[in-house]
Each structure stands twice: as C-alpha cells, then as structure tokens.
Design a protein around this motif. Structure first.
Motif, PDB file in Angstrom:
ATOM      1  N   LEU A 109     -27.073   3.455 -26.544  1.00  0.00           N
ATOM      2  CA  LEU A 109     -25.613   3.472 -26.165  1.00  0.00           C
ATOM      3  C   LEU A 109     -25.407   2.388 -25.199  1.00  0.00           C
ATOM      4  O   LEU A 109     -26.458   1.942 -24.511  1.00  0.00           O
ATOM      5  CB  LEU A 109     -25.499   4.876 -25.517  1.00  0.00           C
ATOM      6  N   ARG A 110     -24.169   2.109 -25.074  1.00  0.00           N
ATOM      7  CA  ARG A 110     -23.949   1.187 -23.902  1.00  0.00           C
ATOM      8  C   ARG A 110     -23.580   2.004 -22.985  1.00  0.00           C
ATOM      9  O   ARG A 110     -22.551   2.672 -22.709  1.00  0.00           O
ATOM     10  CB  ARG A 110     -22.355   0.411 -24.633  1.00  0.00           C
ATOM     11  N   TRP A 111     -24.664   2.227 -21.947  1.00  0.00           N
ATOM     12  CA  TRP A 111     -24.749   3.153 -20.907  1.00  0.00           C
ATOM     13  C   TRP A 111     -23.780   3.082 -19.875  1.00  0.00           C
ATOM     14  O   TRP A 111     -23.038   4.085 -19.629  1.00  0.00           O
ATOM     15  CB  TRP A 111     -26.276   3.120 -20.452  1.00  0.00           C
ATOM     16  N   ASP A 112     -23.501   1.649 -19.577  1.00  0.00           N
ATOM     17  CA  ASP A 112     -22.337   1.456 -18.473  1.00  0.00           C
ATOM     18  C   ASP A 112     -20.988   1.946 -19.146  1.00  0.00           C
ATOM     19  O   ASP A 112     -20.187   2.580 -18.192  1.00  0.00           O
ATOM     20  CB  ASP A 112     -22.344   0.174 -18.175  1.00  0.00           C
ATOM     21  N   ALA A 113     -20.947   1.908 -20.337  1.00  0.00           N
ATOM     22  CA  ALA A 113     -19.445   2.451 -20.873  1.00  0.00           C
ATOM     23  C   ALA A 113     -19.572   3.975 -21.058  1.00  0.00           C
ATOM     24  O   ALA A 113     -18.471   4.616 -20.505  1.00  0.00           O
ATOM     25  CB  ALA A 113     -19.055   1.887 -22.019  1.00  0.00           C
ATOM     26  N   TYR A 114     -20.577   4.500 -21.296  1.00  0.00           N
ATOM     27  CA  TYR A 114     -20.895   6.019 -21.729  1.00  0.00           C
ATOM     28  C   TYR A 114     -20.898   6.904 -20.368  1.00  0.00           C
ATOM     29  O   TYR A 114     -20.323   8.070 -20.303  1.00  0.00           O
ATOM     30  CB  TYR A 114     -21.830   6.213 -22.539  1.00  0.00           C
ATOM     31  N   ARG A 115     -21.462   6.167 -19.319  1.00  0.00           N
ATOM     32  CA  ARG A 115     -22.101   7.010 -18.102  1.00  0.00           C
ATOM     33  C   ARG A 115     -20.701   7.760 -17.496  1.00  0.00           C
ATOM     34  O   ARG A 115     -20.840   8.909 -17.005  1.00  0.00           O
ATOM     35  CB  ARG A 115     -22.664   6.197 -16.908  1.00  0.00           C
ATOM     36  N   PRO A 116     -19.393   7.207 -17.288  1.00  0.00           N
ATOM     37  CA  PRO A 116     -18.342   8.077 -16.837  1.00  0.00           C
ATOM     38  C   PRO A 116     -18.027   9.342 -17.572  1.00  0.00           C
ATOM     39  O   PRO A 116     -17.327   9.896 -16.712  1.00  0.00           O
ATOM     40  CB  PRO A 116     -17.321   6.948 -16.746  1.00  0.00           C
ATOM     41  N   LEU A 117     -18.343   9.481 -18.705  1.00  0.00           N
ATOM     42  CA  LEU A 117     -18.284  10.686 -19.298  1.00  0.00           C
ATOM     43  C   LEU A 117     -19.153  11.862 -18.795  1.00  0.00           C
ATOM     44  O   LEU A 117     -18.711  13.029 -19.288  1.00  0.00           O
ATOM     45  CB  LEU A 117     -18.285  10.399 -20.705  1.00  0.00           C
ATOM     46  N   LEU A 118     -20.360  11.428 -18.315  1.00  0.00           N
ATOM     47  CA  LEU A 118     -21.165  12.741 -17.790  1.00  0.00           C
ATOM     48  C   LEU A 118     -20.608  13.584 -17.063  1.00  0.00           C
ATOM     49  O   LEU A 118     -19.919  13.281 -15.853  1.00  0.00           O
ATOM     50  CB  LEU A 118     -22.480  12.029 -17.144  1.00  0.00           C
ATOM     51  N   PRO A 119     -20.791  15.033 -17.376  1.00  0.00           N
ATOM     52  CA  PRO A 119     -19.959  16.075 -16.705  1.00  0.00           C
ATOM     53  C   PRO A 119     -20.842  16.426 -15.405  1.00  0.00           C
ATOM     54  O   PRO A 119     -22.100  16.122 -15.051  1.00  0.00           O
ATOM     55  CB  PRO A 119     -20.107  17.210 -17.603  1.00  0.00           C
ATOM     56  N   ALA A 120     -19.990  17.093 -14.452  1.00  0.00           N
ATOM     57  CA  ALA A 120     -20.649  17.617 -13.211  1.00  0.00           C
ATOM     58  C   ALA A 120     -22.017  18.424 -13.601  1.00  0.00           C
ATOM     59  O   ALA A 120     -22.853  18.656 -12.726  1.00  0.00           O
ATOM     60  CB  ALA A 120     -19.694  18.017 -12.376  1.00  0.00           C
ATOM     61  N   GLU A 121     -21.759  19.450 -14.567  1.00  0.00           N
ATOM     62  CA  GLU A 121     -22.817  20.167 -15.041  1.00  0.00           C
ATOM     63  C   GLU A 121     -23.113  19.915 -16.306  1.00  0.00           C
ATOM     64  O   GLU A 121     -22.936  20.256 -17.355  1.00  0.00           O
ATOM     65  CB  GLU A 121     -22.290  21.730 -15.023  1.00  0.00           C
ATOM     66  N   PRO A 122     -24.440  18.846 -16.288  1.00  0.00           N
ATOM     67  CA  PRO A 122     -24.824  18.398 -17.546  1.00  0.00           C
ATOM     68  C   PRO A 122     -25.526  19.362 -18.482  1.00  0.00           C
ATOM     69  O   PRO A 122     -26.039  20.291 -17.934  1.00  0.00           O
ATOM     70  CB  PRO A 122     -25.631  17.236 -17.067  1.00  0.00           C
ATOM     71  N   LEU A 123     -25.291  19.305 -19.812  1.00  0.00           N
ATOM     72  CA  LEU A 123     -26.296  20.179 -20.635  1.00  0.00           C
ATOM     73  C   LEU A 123     -27.827  19.581 -20.519  1.00  0.00           C
ATOM     74  O   LEU A 123     -28.063  18.557 -20.432  1.00  0.00           O
ATOM     75  CB  LEU A 123     -25.648  19.765 -21.988  1.00  0.00           C
ATOM     76  N   GLY A 124     -28.589  20.692 -20.308  1.00  0.00           N
ATOM     77  CA  GLY A 124     -30.123  20.479 -20.301  1.00  0.00           C
ATOM     78  C   GLY A 124     -30.517  20.688 -21.910  1.00  0.00           C
ATOM     79  O   GLY A 124     -30.084  21.194 -22.603  1.00  0.00           O
ATOM     80  N   PHE A 125     -31.741  19.754 -22.016  1.00  0.00           N
ATOM     81  CA  PHE A 125     -32.320  19.434 -23.179  1.00  0.00           C
ATOM     82  C   PHE A 125     -33.763  20.190 -23.341  1.00  0.00           C
ATOM     83  O   PHE A 125     -34.433  19.694 -22.355  1.00  0.00           O
ATOM     84  CB  PHE A 125     -32.289  18.270 -23.974  1.00  0.00           C
ATOM     85  N   ASP A 126     -34.103  21.300 -24.310  1.00  0.00           N
ATOM     86  CA  ASP A 126     -35.392  21.550 -24.261  1.00  0.00           C
ATOM     87  C   ASP A 126     -36.508  20.386 -24.928  1.00  0.00           C
ATOM     88  O   ASP A 126     -37.481  20.265 -24.413  1.00  0.00           O
ATOM     89  CB  ASP A 126     -35.437  22.892 -25.229  1.00  0.00           C
ATOM     90  N   GLU A 127     -35.769  19.687 -25.835  1.00  0.00           N
ATOM     91  CA  GLU A 127     -36.139  18.440 -26.192  1.00  0.00           C
ATOM     92  C   GLU A 127     -35.307  17.374 -26.635  1.00  0.00           C
ATOM     93  O   GLU A 127     -34.237  17.635 -26.805  1.00  0.00           O
ATOM     94  CB  GLU A 127     -36.759  18.800 -27.786  1.00  0.00           C
ATOM     95  N   THR A 128     -35.791  16.106 -26.363  1.00  0.00           N
ATOM     96  CA  THR A 128     -34.983  14.859 -26.578  1.00  0.00           C
ATOM     97  C   THR A 128     -35.884  14.105 -27.449  1.00  0.00           C
ATOM     98  O   THR A 128     -37.037  13.744 -27.001  1.00  0.00           O
ATOM     99  CB  THR A 128     -34.659  14.187 -25.335  1.00  0.00           C
ATOM    100  N   TRP A 129     -35.271  13.489 -28.469  1.00  0.00           N
ATOM    101  CA  TRP A 129     -36.057  12.809 -29.408  1.00  0.00           C
ATOM    102  C   TRP A 129     -35.472  11.273 -29.249  1.00  0.00           C
ATOM    103  O   TRP A 129     -34.258  11.394 -29.519  1.00  0.00           O
ATOM    104  CB  TRP A 129     -36.005  13.228 -30.776  1.00  0.00           C
ATOM    105  N   LEU A 130     -36.311  10.584 -28.942  1.00  0.00           N
ATOM    106  CA  LEU A 130     -35.722   9.029 -28.912  1.00  0.00           C
ATOM    107  C   LEU A 130     -35.824   8.396 -30.386  1.00  0.00           C
ATOM    108  O   LEU A 130     -37.116   8.138 -30.786  1.00  0.00           O
ATOM    109  CB  LEU A 130     -36.483   8.068 -27.916  1.00  0.00           C
ATOM    110  N   VAL A 131     -34.746   8.244 -31.147  1.00  0.00           N
ATOM    111  CA  VAL A 131     -34.856   7.797 -32.496  1.00  0.00           C
ATOM    112  C   VAL A 131     -35.040   6.185 -32.402  1.00  0.00           C
ATOM    113  O   VAL A 131     -35.128   5.697 -33.517  1.00  0.00           O
ATOM    114  CB  VAL A 131     -33.858   8.444 -33.293  1.00  0.00           C
TER     115      VAL A 131
END
Length: 292
Positions: A109-131
C-alpha cells in the motif's frame, strides 16, 4: 461459515480472495462481501454467494452494513483483503462481533496515503498473511495489531474450463478503465516497434473498449493467465495479481504501472524489475510456478 471482505471497485480483490481460498484449501461455506461490479460474474467469484454493498455508502454507512451482515451470517472467521481498516476506514473493532476470528491479507500500500484512515479502535487480527513485501511502517503497524504475521505465496485455483482460444502473439491484459486499456495498447505498439516486430495484438478484457483499433482482437476470458504460456509478450499494468500471475513468464512480461489512490504499482514494478521480492506461484499442477 467464512466471510471474506473484499471491498473495492476492481477485479483484483476478488481474484486474490479466490487464490487465498484455494491456497489455504478452505472448505465449507464462504460468503463474499464486496462492492466490485465484477461480483456478478460467476467465473470471478467461483460460485460463492456474494453480498454487494449498496451504492453510495460512506464510511459510517459501510460500517453499519458490515456489522449487520456479520450479525446475520454469524461467521466463525472474517477474511479482510488488502486494507486493514477497509477502503474508507469503515473497519474497526466495533464492526466485528466478539468471538469472530479475523484474518488479514496484506499487500503493498501507499502507506502515507492510507495511514490517515486508521481508526482509533483498530481491528485486531488473529493472523496476517503478507502476500507480498510491504513498506517498513506498514509492516510495523501490522505487527502491532496482529497476533501472528507471516508471508504467504498464493496459488491460483484450477481452471475448470480452459479457453479453447489460444491467441498467441502479444497479449494486452487489463480489466479497465478504458483510458488505461488504450494506454496499454499504445504501449504494446511502441514496445513492439522498439523491438522491430509487428505482432498480432489481442486485448484480454471483460469489455471491448469502443476505441479499440480494428486490428486488435478482443477476448473476454477469465482467468487470463492460462493464455500466458503461448504468448510472445504479456503486457499489463503493475497490479498485484497481474504481476504475480505473469511471473513464470517474466522474460516476456512488460509492465506499465498506473497511479492508484492506495496501491503502489510503481514500487511493485520497480521491485520486480530490480529482482527483489519473491513472487508467488500461479498454478497448483506444476505450472512453471514461482513468483502479484
């Protein structure tokens, strides 16, 4: 029940979800939540039930729609594609009922562009797969919200009915929009001229653009990657799936990256051209696999 959240207007999210379900050998009922117009095509969804988000919903409307769908479907697992907080920031801890296992498929992702969308209560993940590899700050965020993080090489599901047409020549593969398709066709012509050849051109796309030149053939074939083995050249954008699927034929692949709001096609193209990052396999039956 597994629910896959693949919200986005393109074809890529649904293609990646199908590859994930095949790679992980997911069995049992699956429902896909999406906003993609390609969700009406059973070739794309693999016959899985689809619920399409109503048009015009903003962030809060999407949050309510997701919460309602999850409450009704009562899944054991939710798979979130690409965007850890959704396309507009609609996914947060409040949107997912307690007890639902949450899995994330992370791509560049273009992280600098996406980062402002992160919520105050982020969703937690049991697994994250880096594809595919992601930027350092992006990976650091994922490690902060995921109980486990690991790379995953995706493989395409088998093709039930291979296309009887094997066009060969040069393939231009793109799902749109039409302006980008026209640019790719022009790029293919320019590249052929630089190579001193005049190949037969075939556009593989869901729709034949009105401006497509008469001497360029058109095929509506999905998936397109089984045609790559017979192609002299494969011309695509630098989206995740196109790059991954064309990797076994990397010497024939020509990429033109396009700007995207969040996807970084330029970084992906540079990485592939520089030989960095390992692409994922395409087939599951020995198809010249290795390598978005």
């Amino acid at each position: 029940m597994i629910v896959c959240y693949a919200h986005g207007g393109g074809l890529g999210h649904l293609t990646r979800i199908r590859a994930y379900l095949h790679t992980r050998a997911v069995r049992g009922p699956v429902t896909i939540l999406t906003g993609s117009p390609f969700a009406a095509d059973p070739r794309v969804t693999g016959g899985h039930p689809v619920r399409s988000a109503p048009a015009g919903l903003g962030r809060d409307g999407l949050t309510r729609w997701i919460a309602s769908a999850l409450a009704e479907l009562a899944p054991a697992e939710l798979v979130v594609d690409a965007f850890p907080a959704g396309l507009t920031g609609e996914l947060s801890a409040r949107a997912v009922p307690p007890g639902v296992r949450v899995v994330h498929l992370a791509r560049l992702l273009r992280w600098d562009a996406y980062r402002p969308l992160l919520p105050a209560e982020p969703l937690g993940f049991d697994e994250t797969w880096l594809v595919e590899p992601v930027a350092a700050e992006h990976e650091a965020y994922l490690r902060s919200v995921a109980a486990a993080l690991a790379p995953l090489e995706l493989a395409e599901p088998p093709v039930a009915a291979p296309s009887p047409t094997r066009p060969g020549g040069w393939l231009v593969v793109h799902s749109g929009p039409p302006g980008e398709t026209a640019e790719l066709v022009a790029y293919a012509r320019e590249t052929a001229a630089l190579e001193g050849v005049r190949p037969r051109l075939t556009l593989v796309s869901p729709i034949r653009p009105a401006t497509l030149p008469d001497d360029v053939a058109h095929l509506d074939v999905y998936p397109a990657w089984p045609l790559f083995a017979d192609a002299e050249r494969i011309v695509t954008a630098a989206g995740f799936n196109a790059v991954r699927q064309a990797a076994p034929w990397a010497g024939r692949h020509r990429m033109m990256p396009f700007p995207r709001r969040f996807d970084d096609q330029f970084a992906r193209a540079a990485r592939v051209r520089g030989g960095r990052g390992r692409p994922a396999p395409v087939g599951n039956d020995g198809d010249e696999a290795v390598k978005t």
